[in-house]
Design a protein around this motif. Structure first.
Motif, short mmCIF file in Angstrom:
data_model
loop_
_atom_site.label_atom_id
_atom_site.label_comp_id
_atom_site.label_asym_id
_atom_site.label_seq_id
_atom_site.Cartn_x
_atom_site.Cartn_y
_atom_site.Cartn_z
N ILE A 83 0.83 -1.21 0.00
CA ILE A 83 0.00 0.00 0.00
C ILE A 83 0.86 1.26 0.00
O ILE A 83 0.61 2.21 -0.76
CB ILE A 83 -0.95 0.00 1.23
N LEU A 84 1.89 1.26 0.83
CA LEU A 84 2.75 2.45 0.93
C LEU A 84 3.46 2.76 -0.38
O LEU A 84 3.55 3.93 -0.78
CB LEU A 84 3.78 2.26 2.05
N THR A 85 3.97 1.72 -1.03
CA THR A 85 4.78 1.95 -2.24
C THR A 85 3.93 2.11 -3.49
O THR A 85 4.26 2.93 -4.36
CB THR A 85 5.78 0.80 -2.46
N SER A 86 2.84 1.33 -3.61
CA SER A 86 2.09 1.35 -4.86
C SER A 86 0.89 2.29 -4.84
O SER A 86 0.55 2.90 -5.86
CB SER A 86 1.63 -0.06 -5.23
N ASN B 199 8.29 6.62 -0.84
CA ASN B 199 9.60 6.09 -1.25
C ASN B 199 9.78 4.66 -0.74
O ASN B 199 9.48 4.35 0.42
CB ASN B 199 10.70 7.00 -0.71
N ALA B 200 10.29 3.77 -1.62
CA ALA B 200 10.39 2.35 -1.28
C ALA B 200 11.29 2.10 -0.07
O ALA B 200 10.97 1.27 0.81
CB ALA B 200 10.89 1.56 -2.48
N PHE B 201 12.42 2.82 0.01
CA PHE B 201 13.33 2.60 1.15
C PHE B 201 12.67 3.00 2.46
O PHE B 201 12.72 2.26 3.45
CB PHE B 201 14.62 3.40 0.96
N ILE B 202 12.03 4.18 2.48
CA ILE B 202 11.37 4.64 3.70
C ILE B 202 10.26 3.68 4.10
O ILE B 202 10.09 3.34 5.28
CB ILE B 202 10.81 6.06 3.51
N SER B 203 9.50 3.21 3.12
CA SER B 203 8.42 2.26 3.40
C SER B 203 8.96 0.98 4.02
O SER B 203 8.43 0.48 5.03
CB SER B 203 7.66 1.94 2.11
N LEU B 204 10.01 0.43 3.41
CA LEU B 204 10.59 -0.82 3.91
C LEU B 204 11.19 -0.64 5.30
O LEU B 204 11.04 -1.51 6.17
CB LEU B 204 11.67 -1.31 2.93
N PHE B 205 11.86 0.50 5.52
CA PHE B 205 12.48 0.73 6.83
C PHE B 205 11.41 0.87 7.92
O PHE B 205 11.51 0.24 8.99
CB PHE B 205 13.36 1.97 6.81
N ILE C 180 20.28 0.80 -2.27
CA ILE C 180 19.61 1.12 -1.01
C ILE C 180 18.29 0.37 -0.89
O ILE C 180 17.99 -0.25 0.15
CB ILE C 180 19.40 2.64 -0.90
N VAL C 181 17.50 0.39 -1.95
CA VAL C 181 16.19 -0.26 -1.90
C VAL C 181 16.35 -1.78 -1.80
O VAL C 181 15.63 -2.46 -1.05
CB VAL C 181 15.36 0.12 -3.13
N VAL D 245 14.79 -6.25 -10.36
CA VAL D 245 13.96 -6.22 -11.56
C VAL D 245 13.23 -4.88 -11.68
O VAL D 245 13.19 -4.26 -12.75
CB VAL D 245 12.94 -7.39 -11.55
N THR D 246 12.67 -4.42 -10.57
CA THR D 246 11.91 -3.16 -10.58
C THR D 246 12.78 -1.98 -10.97
O THR D 246 12.43 -1.18 -11.86
CB THR D 246 11.29 -2.90 -9.19
N LYS D 247 13.92 -1.84 -10.32
CA LYS D 247 14.73 -0.65 -10.50
C LYS D 247 15.53 -0.67 -11.81
O LYS D 247 15.64 0.35 -12.49
CB LYS D 247 15.69 -0.48 -9.31
N PHE D 248 16.10 -1.82 -12.17
CA PHE D 248 16.88 -1.87 -13.41
C PHE D 248 15.97 -1.81 -14.64
O PHE D 248 16.44 -1.46 -15.72
CB PHE D 248 17.76 -3.13 -13.43
N SER D 249 14.69 -2.15 -14.48
CA SER D 249 13.75 -2.05 -15.59
C SER D 249 13.02 -0.72 -15.60
O SER D 249 12.25 -0.43 -16.52
CB SER D 249 12.71 -3.18 -15.51
N GLU D 250 13.23 0.06 -14.52
CA GLU D 250 12.54 1.35 -14.37
C GLU D 250 11.02 1.17 -14.40
O GLU D 250 10.29 1.94 -15.03
CB GLU D 250 13.01 2.35 -15.42
N LEU D 251 10.55 0.14 -13.69
CA LEU D 251 9.12 -0.11 -13.55
C LEU D 251 8.67 0.44 -12.20
O LEU D 251 9.46 0.56 -11.27
CB LEU D 251 8.81 -1.60 -13.61
N ASP D 252 7.38 0.76 -12.08
CA ASP D 252 6.88 1.13 -10.76
C ASP D 252 6.53 -0.14 -10.00
O ASP D 252 6.30 -1.20 -10.58
CB ASP D 252 5.67 2.06 -10.88
N THR D 253 6.51 0.00 -8.68
CA THR D 253 6.31 -1.17 -7.81
C THR D 253 5.01 -1.89 -8.11
O THR D 253 4.95 -3.13 -8.11
CB THR D 253 6.34 -0.74 -6.33
N ASN D 254 3.96 -1.13 -8.36
CA ASN D 254 2.65 -1.74 -8.60
C ASN D 254 2.68 -2.63 -9.84
O ASN D 254 2.10 -3.72 -9.85
CB ASN D 254 1.60 -0.64 -8.77
N THR D 255 3.37 -2.18 -10.89
CA THR D 255 3.48 -2.97 -12.12
C THR D 255 4.25 -4.26 -11.86
O THR D 255 3.85 -5.34 -12.33
CB THR D 255 4.17 -2.15 -13.22
N THR D 256 5.34 -4.18 -11.12
CA THR D 256 6.13 -5.38 -10.83
C THR D 256 5.32 -6.37 -10.01
O THR D 256 5.38 -7.58 -10.24
CB THR D 256 7.42 -5.02 -10.07
N LEU D 257 4.55 -5.88 -9.07
CA LEU D 257 3.70 -6.76 -8.27
C LEU D 257 2.65 -7.45 -9.14
O LEU D 257 2.42 -8.65 -9.02
CB LEU D 257 3.01 -5.95 -7.16
#
Length: 443
Positions: free
Chosen positions: A19-22, A27-33, A305-306, A405-417
């Protein structure tokens, strides 16, 4: 704290990250932390929480940090020199635009036999972008086909540490494991291909915007495909050789074996590949090199970082012990070969690492093989293969490969999920179905 309570907390933490990321676009790092910290405070009140967070973050950073940086340098050089476009143009001239995803999937499957899926994806991600941009095929389709083709063999073939360690724990013949693992990885990769093609069709996903740094480059001025592919092929060959030496037990008593085993380590192999990539640069000088290094580090920083934060989240979940508790319950159900599959599935989903999932499951299942009716040579083999299938799913926010996969493909988190995570479910269930059906004729 009861197992039910911990299970609810873990599930809630996974949903919170999604929910936080998508949805909320935090930010993915802040959400995960934040989620990792809150889960640790609630579920592990008596533990050294800071040590768990630092170990999870640091161990992941240490395992893939160099790979990401060197891989980013190779990707930048292939982009700036036109090397990626040269490779894409050559392959597409042989396969045609419509077959580009299949061609990349085959490339990923073969490349994934000797190397980690994250290393292979980092090396080949630039190629995926250029394929997508050149053919106008949606980037999520191209990216997930590549990711799943690498992932299928990573989980099933004992040239990889998880499967190799499980084979040792389960006393499985390595040669048979390799052959059967490759055989079952094929339907898994095919299922992921067709699922990804279907789920991305007519959904508005766009091709990659692969900006060529040197606008003056034309097809005539592009480097040769052979020279362009060297930074990709050389690391793969070195890692393959080292893997073969390790599988056959060729140790470092002989100096030649010692050299190959050293330069075949993924970090050194990618460093060698990076050196080969410099052959593509014309008028090479210190300023140009420093510019490439700075660009690569700027690109790699957020990814590092992520990805490490994903490892931190996985470590917290692992420390809750929910995976082991689920395994104890399943071992008493009498489900036979489904038990190692389900335990590995729960371990993977809970803590993120396929390697940890299959090794932990093997350690847990080995003493109960006779109770499961699997204490034969073929029974042990198929139980271990079932673990490999379970360790494929579900790859989500606590899996470092998910973020690669998400970051090197420049996809958003929701799409990867939606696309990649769902594809891992299709892969795992397809592979297990094939294993289970085959076991009916063999066990």
């Amino acid at each position: 704290m009861s197992t039910l309570t911990i299970s609810i907390l873990v599930i809630s933490s996974i949903v919170s990250i999604i929910i936080l990321t998508s949805r909320l676009k935090i930010n993915a790092f802040i959400s995960l932390f934040l989620v990792s910290l809150l889960l640790a405070l609630v579920a592990l009140p008596n533990a050294d929480i800071l040590k768990i967070l630092k170990d999870g973050f640091g161990n992941t950073m240490g395992s893939i940090g160099f790979l990401i940086i060197f891989g980013a340098v190779i990707a930048i050089v292939l982009e700036k020199s036109g090397g990626a476009l040269s490779i894409a143009s050559y392959l597409l001239s042989k396969t045609g635009d419509k077959q580009a995803p299949a061609a990349l999937g085959i490339t990923g499957f073969l490349a994934g036999l000797p190397i980690f899926c994250d290393s292979g994806y980092i090396i080949l991600s630039g190629l995926a972008k250029s394929f997508s941009a050149k053919t106008k095929i949606a980037m999520p389709f191209i990216a997930v086909v590549l990711a799943c083709s690498l992932y299928s063999v990573h989980c099933l073939v004992p040239t990889h540490p998880g499967a190799l360690a499980a084979a040792g724990i389960m006393n499985v013949n390595i040669g048979n494991f390799i052959l059967w693992g490759i055989a079952f990885a094929i339907p898994g990769a095919l299922a992921a291909f067709f699922w990804t093609k279907r789920i991305t069709k007519n959904k508005g996903y766009r091709p990659a915007q692969y900006e060529q740094s040197n606008k003056e480059l034309t097809d005539e001025k592009l480097p040769s495909p052979l020279l362009s592919i060297l930074p990709v092929i050389v690391p793969l060959m070195l890692i393959t050789l080292a893997s073969i030496f390790a599988v056959f037990g060729w140790k470092d008593q002989i100096y030649f074996f010692k050299i190959i085993l050293f330069i075949g380590q993924p970090i050194i192999a990618l460093f060698v590949g990076m050196l080969f990539s410099f052959l593509l640069l014309k008028n090479l000088n210190r300023a140009k090199l420093n510019g490439i290094f700075e660009t690569a580090i700027e690109k790699a920083g957020p990814i590092l970082i992520v990805t490490a934060a994903g490892g931190m989240f996985g470590m917290v979940i692992k420390e809750t012990g929910i995976g082991l508790e689920a395994g104890k319950f399943l071992s008493q159900t009498g489900l036979g070969i489904a038990v190692p599959f389900l335990i590995a599935f729960l371990m993977k989903t809970a803590q993120g690492s396929s390697t940890v999932a299959i090794i932990t499951t093997a350690s847990f299942v080995a003493p109960m093989l006779s109770l499961l009716g699997l204490d034969t040579e073929s029974g042990r083999l198929f139980a271990t293969l079932a673990m490999g299938a379970g360790s494929m799913m579900i790859s989500h926010a606590n899996d470092s490969y998910f973020w690669v996969v998400t970051k090197f493909s420049e996809l958003d988190t929701n799409t990867t999920l939606k696309v990649y995570s769902s594809a891992t479910i299709v892969m795992g269930t397809t592979v297990f179905a094939c294993i289970w059906i085959t076991s009916l004729f063999i066990l």
